[in-house]
Design an enzyme around this catalytic site. Structure first.
Site, PDB file in Angstrom:
ATOM      1  N   CYS A  93       0.808  -1.209   0.000  1.00 13.67           N
ATOM      2  CA  CYS A  93       0.000   0.000   0.000  1.00 13.67           C
ATOM      3  C   CYS A  93       0.857   1.283   0.000  1.00 13.67           C
ATOM      4  O   CYS A  93       1.512   1.569  -0.988  1.00 13.67           O
ATOM      5  CB  CYS A  93      -0.957  -0.072   1.191  1.00 13.67           C
ATOM      6  SG  CYS A  93      -2.472   0.834   0.947  1.00 13.67           S
ATOM      7  N   ARG A 127     -12.303   6.323  -2.471  1.00 14.34           N
ATOM      8  CA  ARG A 127     -11.430   5.363  -1.788  1.00 14.34           C
ATOM      9  C   ARG A 127     -11.708   3.978  -2.310  1.00 14.34           C
ATOM     10  O   ARG A 127     -12.864   3.588  -2.483  1.00 14.34           O
ATOM     11  CB  ARG A 127     -11.685   5.393  -0.285  1.00 14.34           C
ATOM     12  CG  ARG A 127     -10.730   6.265   0.439  1.00 14.34           C
ATOM     13  CD  ARG A 127     -10.614   6.007   1.896  1.00 14.34           C
ATOM     14  NE  ARG A 127      -9.321   5.424   2.252  1.00 14.34           N
ATOM     15  CZ  ARG A 127      -8.138   5.997   2.069  1.00 14.34           C
ATOM     16  NH1 ARG A 127      -8.047   7.180   1.503  1.00 14.34           N
ATOM     17  NH2 ARG A 127      -7.035   5.398   2.422  1.00 14.34           N
ATOM     18  N   HIS A 193      -3.531  -5.905   1.994  1.00 17.30           N
ATOM     19  CA  HIS A 193      -3.080  -6.089   3.374  1.00 17.30           C
ATOM     20  C   HIS A 193      -4.130  -6.892   4.087  1.00 17.30           C
ATOM     21  O   HIS A 193      -4.868  -7.634   3.455  1.00 17.30           O
ATOM     22  CB  HIS A 193      -2.750  -4.764   4.040  1.00 17.30           C
ATOM     23  CG  HIS A 193      -3.764  -3.704   3.876  1.00 17.30           C
ATOM     24  ND1 HIS A 193      -4.957  -3.719   4.545  1.00 17.30           N
ATOM     25  CD2 HIS A 193      -3.766  -2.593   3.096  1.00 17.30           C
ATOM     26  CE1 HIS A 193      -5.634  -2.635   4.207  1.00 17.30           C
ATOM     27  NE2 HIS A 193      -4.944  -1.932   3.319  1.00 17.30           N
TER      28      HIS A 193
HETATM   29  N1  GLN Z   1      -1.779   7.391   0.816  1.00 15.67           N
HETATM   30  C1  GLN Z   1      -2.254   6.096   0.615  1.00 15.67           C
HETATM   31  C2  GLN Z   1      -3.599   6.044  -0.106  1.00 15.67           C
HETATM   32  O1  GLN Z   1      -4.668   6.173   0.465  1.00 15.67           O
HETATM   33  C3  GLN Z   1      -2.259   5.322   1.841  1.00 15.67           C
HETATM   34  C4  GLN Z   1      -2.375   3.911   1.502  1.00 15.67           C
HETATM   35  C5  GLN Z   1      -2.235   3.068   2.694  1.00 15.67           C
HETATM   36  O2  GLN Z   1      -1.140   2.620   3.029  1.00 15.67           O
HETATM   37  N2  GLN Z   1      -3.357   2.868   3.346  1.00 15.67           N
HETATM   38  O3  GLN Z   1      -3.580   5.881  -1.274  1.00 15.67           O
END
Ligand code: GLN
Length: 247
Positions: A93, A127, A193
């Site tokens: 991520c 998101r 994850h």
């Molecule tokens: N900045 C990232 C996003 O939301 C964070 C990702 C994460 O590790 N949750 O794209």
């Protein structure tokens, strides 16, 4: 036999139980009598790059990514050379984003990545959150991986780069091209994850086999594979993850 793991920025990049991945790696070694060393490296702390077989970089939000981004630039050369020598790397991520060329945040700032992966990330409007199932080709074997994703960044691979797999359900790299993650040599970037490794033992063992090869300087092939473990609990967890994802 021994595997040495370097966990990068464990206190800053650990928002999705990323430590669970490290515990899984360590336990699957211990159950086989393989010694495992886990060392942690934060801001300003540099591993001796020849000493480690496996590098791990977890997820983090923009604020933490900003802090890590500056420090990571100083680690760029050592990490890139380790990957070229065959060391294993798993990045999740926010960590995955920082290993690409850049990440442009929703606020319009650009964080320079270290360019280990030929990919870039741009914040999207919505998101990407929920369970994800990915069909991956790992070392010539088809693996169905189950995870959870939560990111607004949309990652696009440069032409010719190899994705970790194809999204069966979920969003993946960018919710557009059906691809998830990236693979370069023994380095993987992924949005999965959850943590990822406890319920995906096939992937975990592929990473461990490559790590042992790096340590020993010789191939672990089908002739002398890692000793099998009783994976009934892991397989049950995997089956539940697929079921709740509708697969
Ligand atoms: N900045 C990232 C996003 O939301 C964070 C990702 C994460 O590790 N949750 O794209």
């Amino acid at each position: 036999m021994e595997v040495r793991i370097a966990h990068l920025y464990p206190s800053l990049m650990n928002i999705y139980a990323d430590r669970g991945n490290i515990i899984t790696l360590a336990m699957r070694c211990a159950w086989r009598g393989i010694e495992v060393l886990v060392d942690e490296f934060g801001i300003g702390e540099t591993p001796s790059w020849d000493d480690y077989d496996f590098y791990y970089l977890g997820g983090g939000q923009d604020r933490e990514q900003q802090l890590v981004c500056r420090d990571l630039a100083a680690k760029r050369e050592g990490l890139a050379e380790a990957v070229e020598r065959g060391a294993v790397l798993l990045s999740i991520c926010g960590g995955y984003q920082l290993l690409g060329d850049y990440y442009r945040t929703g606020a319009g700032e650009t964080m320079e990545g270290i360019g280990l992966f030929r990919a870039h990330t741009v914040a999207g409007r919505r998101r990407c959150i929920g369970n994800i199932v990915v069909e991956a080709d790992i070392g010539g074997s088809r693996l169905v991986l189950a995870g959870f994703e939560n990111h607004s960044g949309k990652t696009f691979l440069d032409p010719g780069q190899q994705a970790l797999g194809r999204v069966l359900t979920g969003f993946g790299n960018n919710a557009e091209d059906g691809l998830e993650g990236i693979v370069y040599r023994n380095a993987i970037g992924t949005y999965m994850h959850g943590p990822l490794l406890p319920k995906n033992p096939g992937l975990t063992d592929w990473l461990l086999a490559r790590s042992l090869e790096h340590r020993q300087g010789q191939a672990i092939g089908k002739a002398s594979p890692l000793p099998a473990l009783d994976d009934s609990l892991e397989e049950a967890a995997h089956a539940v993850a697929l079921r709740i994802s509708g697969k």
